[in-house]
Write an enzyme that holds these catalytic residues in place. Structure first.
Site, mmCIF file in Angstrom:
data_model
loop_
_atom_site.group_PDB
_atom_site.id
_atom_site.type_symbol
_atom_site.label_atom_id
_atom_site.label_comp_id
_atom_site.label_asym_id
_atom_site.label_seq_id
_atom_site.Cartn_x
_atom_site.Cartn_y
_atom_site.Cartn_z
ATOM 1 N N MET A 31 -8.556 -4.888 0.538
ATOM 2 C CA MET A 31 -9.492 -5.454 1.521
ATOM 3 C C MET A 31 -10.782 -5.882 0.811
ATOM 4 S SD MET A 31 -8.842 -3.478 5.063
ATOM 5 C CE MET A 31 -9.850 -2.042 4.742
ATOM 6 N N HIS A 38 -9.401 -0.097 -7.683
ATOM 7 C CA HIS A 38 -8.576 -1.317 -7.577
ATOM 8 C C HIS A 38 -8.228 -1.839 -8.969
ATOM 9 C CE1 HIS A 38 -10.879 -1.524 -3.662
ATOM 10 N NE2 HIS A 38 -9.632 -1.610 -3.243
ATOM 11 N N GLN A 62 -6.217 -3.240 11.693
ATOM 12 C CA GLN A 62 -6.155 -1.818 11.340
ATOM 13 C C GLN A 62 -7.456 -1.074 11.615
ATOM 14 O OE1 GLN A 62 -5.319 -2.946 7.083
ATOM 15 N NE2 GLN A 62 -6.501 -1.108 6.637
ATOM 16 N N ARG A 188 -15.940 2.477 0.726
ATOM 17 C CA ARG A 188 -16.874 3.014 1.725
ATOM 18 C C ARG A 188 -17.957 3.897 1.108
ATOM 19 N NH1 ARG A 188 -12.001 2.813 5.199
ATOM 20 N NH2 ARG A 188 -12.508 1.426 6.920
HETATM 21 O O1 PAF Z 1 -5.637 0.093 1.470
HETATM 22 C C1 PAF Z 1 -6.105 -0.977 1.901
HETATM 23 O O2 PAF Z 1 -7.045 -1.537 1.346
HETATM 24 C C2 PAF Z 1 -5.502 -1.615 3.141
HETATM 25 O O3 PAF Z 1 -5.102 -0.652 4.058
HETATM 26 C C3 PAF Z 1 -4.359 -2.586 2.831
HETATM 27 C C4 PAF Z 1 -3.169 -1.876 2.207
HETATM 28 C C5 PAF Z 1 -4.841 -3.681 1.905
HETATM 29 C C6 PAF Z 1 -3.850 -3.247 4.129
HETATM 30 O O4 PAF Z 1 -4.861 -3.970 4.749
#
Ligand code: PAF
Length: 288
Positions: A31, A38, A62, A188
């Site tokens: 996201m 990441h 979500q 976050r």
């Molecule tokens: O972990 C996340 O960043 C999100 O839940 C994902 C897997 C990209 C789905 O929107």
């Protein structure tokens, strides 16, 4: 060379070209607001795959109505720089309209595994995750998709979805990346004030103490859970959401610690809800 697109048709074209060249396709769904956690997913993808796609999409499906969709950090320029530095081939950063051109009437939902832990306090969250991840899998059609162990329930739910729905790909789960004091990296964490940032290390402290108990031979999940609860309660800025000892795959609470389990925590520090977990594996010869 890094390319960026917001178009589903363009992703399909680029991936098809990579396939013609015989390259393995890796997908890192994100996201955005990318950090070193990441980067570890991207590095794992780079090590295994010839063509690496990172998707960046803050998925409205979500987020609950009271959650942080609007203020979720968005940093496209920094995200692009990190992707370039780590050798990503393609960023797929679609708009809401590209991903959801119409009302989404089709939902992918994994039952049971989504009931407890984060599912209990975030109703509908995992439905949103599995729906968007299914869409991303259908758009990119990767050979391997990479997820972080920090979101242990998400990883378990997606593994199950892939098995149940016969998605032709492999799920790779990459270990959690931590700050020097143990705090798990999360997009976050930027919400934390300096005082809250210090308090946030309580999650790591609690998990470490609980893991040590298991390593010293404690097999009662209730005793280990008590240690988690006591440690969180001792931090004045922390408000517990859950502390659980669950089976690694089924996410069902266990009584007796044996095999592969998760020590899992969700704690609010001020207004910020943080999650973390340790995987612990116990093989007691006596039980065999
Ligand atoms: O972990 C996340 O960043 C999100 O839940 C994902 C897997 C990209 C789905 O929107």
């Amino acid at each position: 060379m890094l390319e960026v697109t917001s178009s589903i048709a363009e992703v399909r074209r680029k991936v098809a070209m990579a396939r013609i060249k015989g390259l393995t396709i890796g997908l890192v769904p994100t996201m955005g607001a990318l950090h070193q956690g990441h980067a570890a997913l991207i590095d794992a993808a780079r090590a295994r795959c010839g063509y690496v796609v990172v998707s960046i999409f803050v998925n409205p499906l979500q987020f609950g109505p009271q959650e942080d969709l609007k203020r979720y950090p968005r940093r496209p320029a920094e995200d692009e720089a990190l992707c370039r530095e780590h050798g990503v081939d393609l960023i797929f950063a679609p708009s809401d309209e590209e991903m959801y051109p119409d009302r989404q009437l089709t939902i992918v939902e994994v039952l049971e595994l989504t009931r407890g832990l984060c599912g209990a306090s975030r109703p509908g969250h995992f439905r949103g995750v599995t729906t968007v991840v299914s869409k991303l899998f259908n758009i990119v059609q990767p050979d391997v998709a990479f997820f972080g162990q920090k979101d242990a329930q998400q990883a378990a739910v997606i593994r199950r979805m892939v098995a149940d729905l016969n998605f032709p790909l492999e799920i790779a789960v990459v270990p959690t990346v931590r700050e020097a004091d143990g705090l798990a990296l999360s997009s976050r964490n930027v919400y934390l004030s300096p005082e809250e940032r210090k308090a946030a290390v309580v999650l790591y402290r609690a998990l470490t103490k609980a893991k040590e108990m298991v390593e010293k031979g404690e097999r009662s999940a209730a005793a280990v859970r008590r240690r988690l609860l006591e440690t969180i309660a001792a931090e004045p800025l922390a408000e517990l959401d859950y502390a659980e000892v669950v089976d690694y795959d089924t996410l069902e609470p266990v009584d007796f610690i044996d095999g592969k389990i998760l020590l899992a925590l969700a704690v609010k520090i001020g207004r910020t809800r943080l999650i973390d977990n340790f995987v612990v594996e116990v093989r007691d010869e006596l039980r065999k």
